[in-house]
Design an enzyme around this catalytic site. Structure first.
Site, PDB file in Angstrom:
ATOM      1  CD1 TRP A  56      32.834  35.091  43.915  1.00 48.94           C
ATOM      2  CD2 TRP A  56      33.359  36.744  45.339  1.00 48.94           C
ATOM      3  NE1 TRP A  56      32.841  36.283  43.196  1.00 48.94           N
ATOM      4  CE2 TRP A  56      33.174  37.306  44.057  1.00 48.94           C
ATOM      5  CE3 TRP A  56      33.694  37.586  46.388  1.00 48.94           C
ATOM      6  CZ2 TRP A  56      33.305  38.667  43.810  1.00 48.94           C
ATOM      7  CZ3 TRP A  56      33.831  38.942  46.140  1.00 48.94           C
ATOM      8  CH2 TRP A  56      33.637  39.462  44.856  1.00 48.94           C
ATOM      9  CB  CYS A  57      30.179  38.561  48.110  1.00 53.08           C
ATOM     10  SG  CYS A  57      29.646  40.021  48.977  1.00 53.08           S
ATOM     11  N   PRO A  58      31.069  37.318  51.431  1.00 54.30           N
ATOM     12  CG  PRO A  58      32.847  36.814  52.863  1.00 54.30           C
ATOM     13  CD  PRO A  58      32.539  37.381  51.494  1.00 54.30           C
ATOM     14  CB  CYS A  60      26.607  38.744  48.933  1.00 48.69           C
ATOM     15  SG  CYS A  60      27.519  40.006  48.009  1.00 48.69           S
TER      16      CYS A  60
END
Length: 160
Positions: A56-58, A60
């Protein structure tokens, strides 16, 4: 025991120095493909880039392709990536993420965040570059372009 803090808690890192210039804490994690990985098994053999991340981490998502580039380029020279996912119960989402981005490096699973706590990860992504002796050489918090010239030079200097 630290004054003012509850005793008997395991929310703190075991070692107060999991930082640059110190030996990286050892751990064992299961990988997405069902194997296990132990960080100390790379000691004396490989330079390791540990990356803590989540689907869910942009940032990343943005840095993963740059990690794949540098992995493809330096894997045969003794470079390894351990991408440590911190999410509980999302193995299918992780598989879809890996397939979509065509990632070939190992994905380790840290659903209870025990390893993340050992390394004092408080945000995502976090990248930790570890030399062949197991010493932490750099710790980058936030997005990092691993395919740029400065990053390549860092990795190459550790591979010599």
């Amino acid at each position: 025991m630290i004054a003012g803090l509850p005793s008997g808690t395991d929310v703190w890192a075991d070692d107060v120095r999991p930082d640059t210039g110190h030996l990286a804490p050892d751990f064992v994690l299961r990988t997405l493909d069902g194997n296990t990985v132990r960080l100390s098994e790379y000691r004396g053999k490989k330079v390791v880039l540990m990356n803590f991340w989540a689907t869910w981490c942009p940032p990343c998502r943005l840095e993963m392709p740059t990690m794949q580039q540098i992995y493809s380029e330096y894997k045969a020279k003794g470079f390894e990536i351990l991408a440590v996912n911190i999410e509980p119960d999302v193995q299918q989402e992780i598989r879809d993420f890996v397939k979509e981005l065509r990632l070939t490096f190992p994905i380790a699973l840290d659903p209870d965040m025990k390893v993340s706590r050992k390394f004092r990860v408080i945000g995502l992504p976090v990248s930790i570059l570890i030399d062949r002796q197991g010493i932490i050489r750099t710790k980058d918090i936030g997005y990092h372009d691993w395919a740029n010239k400065a990053s390549r030079m860092r990795v190459e200097s550790l591979l010599r």
